[in-house]
Structures are given as C-alpha cells and as structure tokens.
Design a protein around this motif. Structure first.
Motif, mmCIF file in Angstrom:
data_model
loop_
_atom_site.group_PDB
_atom_site.id
_atom_site.type_symbol
_atom_site.label_atom_id
_atom_site.label_comp_id
_atom_site.label_asym_id
_atom_site.label_seq_id
_atom_site.Cartn_x
_atom_site.Cartn_y
_atom_site.Cartn_z
ATOM 1 N N HIS A 1 0.842 -1.190 0.000
ATOM 2 C CA HIS A 1 0.000 0.000 0.000
ATOM 3 C C HIS A 1 0.883 1.249 0.000
ATOM 4 N N CYS A 2 0.583 2.176 -0.891
ATOM 5 C CA CYS A 2 1.339 3.422 -0.988
ATOM 6 C C CYS A 2 0.623 4.538 -0.225
ATOM 7 N N LYS A 3 1.396 5.521 0.225
ATOM 8 C CA LYS A 3 0.824 6.643 0.969
ATOM 9 C C LYS A 3 0.837 7.948 0.184
ATOM 10 N N ARG A 4 1.722 8.042 -0.821
ATOM 11 C CA ARG A 4 1.826 9.302 -1.553
ATOM 12 C C ARG A 4 1.572 9.155 -3.056
ATOM 13 N N GLY B 1 0.131 0.312 -6.522
ATOM 14 C CA GLY B 1 0.312 -0.429 -7.774
ATOM 15 C C GLY B 1 -0.342 -1.794 -7.712
ATOM 16 N N ARG B 2 -1.149 -2.091 -8.723
ATOM 17 C CA ARG B 2 -1.854 -3.371 -8.770
ATOM 18 C C ARG B 2 -1.811 -4.000 -10.164
ATOM 19 N N TYR B 3 -0.770 -3.692 -10.910
ATOM 20 C CA TYR B 3 -0.651 -4.337 -12.212
ATOM 21 C C TYR B 3 0.817 -4.436 -12.614
ATOM 22 N N GLU B 4 1.093 -5.378 -13.495
ATOM 23 C CA GLU B 4 2.366 -5.462 -14.189
ATOM 24 C C GLU B 4 2.056 -5.712 -15.666
ATOM 25 N N VAL B 5 3.075 -5.746 -16.495
ATOM 26 C CA VAL B 5 2.860 -5.782 -17.938
ATOM 27 C C VAL B 5 3.599 -6.967 -18.558
ATOM 28 N N ILE B 6 2.948 -7.615 -19.513
ATOM 29 C CA ILE B 6 3.585 -8.648 -20.327
ATOM 30 C C ILE B 6 3.670 -8.119 -21.757
#
Length: 221
Positions: A71-74, A78-83
């Motif tokens: 979990h980010c605060k600022r 991020g909840r994805y990556e790329v193929i």
C-alpha cells in the motif's frame, strides 16, 4: 543495481533468448515498474526499444491486474504489471480457441440482419482481451512456495496454451520455482528453465513432477 545496469543486463539476456525463438514462436517479457525516490518509470517502455532493434514485432501489451500488494501513501497503490508479447514474423502461433473465456452474455442473439435470432457470440467463449485479472501468489494462495515473487501458473498457462502448440517448447530464463514448467507439463509441452538458486530448482522439479503425475495444485487461468 542501477537502472542503466539493469537495462544492459536485460539486453544481454533478451538477445540470447531471442536467438532461441523459432520463426513461428513468441517471446513474452513480464515486467513491473522501476521506482526511484517516488518517481515511477515503466520498464516495458524502457525495454521495448531493445526488442524493436532486434526486429521483433509487438503484438500485445498485456496488463496483468492483481488484487494484492504493497500500500502506498503518496501515490496510488500499484496493482498491475505488464507482459510484452513479441513475435519474430507475421506467421506466428495464436490458438485463440484454446484460451477463450466465458462470454458475459452467452445467450445474446442478433436482432437484425442475416443472423437475426442466432447466437451473436462464439459458443466457445470470448477473447480474453489484453487486461487479465488473475490473482497473484500471496501467503494464502494454494500455489505458495518459499519464493517471494512467484508467478501464478494460470498467468503462464494462458500464454502456453495460446502461443504454443502441443509438443512445442517453453523456455523460461528466470524459472524460479517452475510455474512455467508446471504450465508446460500440464498441457503437453516440453520445458527448459534456468535458475541459479538450488532451493528453487528443487521446488521447481517437484512441482513439475507433480504436474506430470496429475497431482499439480494450481488455479487455472
């Protein structure tokens, strides 16, 4: 390592991997983001010129969406990556019927034209599109091993089924605990994998053996 070091290292491995790909084969490169002091650099954008220089053709930029992570605060978490999916030529393997997913409205029928009253969608299902919602492997996942960033079998399974034929060869230069090998074994493909950590090699061998014996524990794509 620094970003420049990383890109040079990746280029060497990409070159060696591309040399192994047959004329109808594909290469799939999965990456996330490089984060430096809160600034995000998408690695797929930085790596694409390497593949382009080698003459490969980008067919899809597939977004792998998953539900769990830091979990980010600022910034947004991020909840994805790329193929990145590349081919060497225009004559490449793509088995769409092997990877179709259920249609949203399977009973929908055409209301006008020559197909009035007939089913409007493919009875085998629909194209899975280029955004894949597949859970990542966290502590309560049925595939979890000791590997800290393990790929789910289902993620690789869709690529194996869609981009190779039975009896074909799947190669993973970063084999880890063998998720690509499991996917290959489940569907009658041969597998080569490279891994330098002995514990991961041992886990991969056991998981692939289980898959060959019909005892694999995994979530299908």
């Amino acid at each position: 390592m620094s970003l420049d070091e990383y890109l040079r290292w990746q280029k060497r491995i990409i070159q060696k991997t591309v040399d192994l790909v047959g004329p109808t084969g594909s290469i799939c490169w999965q990456v996330g983001n490089y984060v430096d002091n809160g600034t995000v650099l998408p690695l797929d954008i930085l790596l694409h010129p390497i593949f382009d220089e080698l003459g490969l053709k980008l067919r899809n930029r597939i977004v792998w969406h998953f539900g769990h992570g830091l979990h980010c605060k600022r910034r947004f978490s991020g909840r994805y990556e790329v193929i990145l999916w590349y081919t060497k030529s225009d004559d490449y393997i793509f088995n769409l019927d092997s990877i179709r997913i259920p249609s949203k409205y399977p009973g929908k029928r055409s209301f006008k034209g020559p197909r009035t009253g007939q089913l409007s969608s493919n009875p085998k299902g629909k194209n899975p599109e280029d955004v894949w919602d597949i859970p990542n492997v966290k502590s309560n996942h049925i595939e979890k091993t000791s590997h800290p960033c393990q790929f789910p079998v289902g993620l690789v399974e869709r690529l194996v089924l869609g981009l190779t034929n039975p009896g074909g060869l799947v190669f993973d230069p970063f084999a880890g605990v063998g998720s690509a090998g499991v996917a290959a074994a489940l569907h009658g493909r041969a597998f080569w994998g490279c891994e330098i950590i002995p514990d991961y090699v041992k886990a991969a061998q056991q998981r692939i053996t289980d898959a060959l014996c019909g005892k694999a524990t995994y979530r299908p794509h």
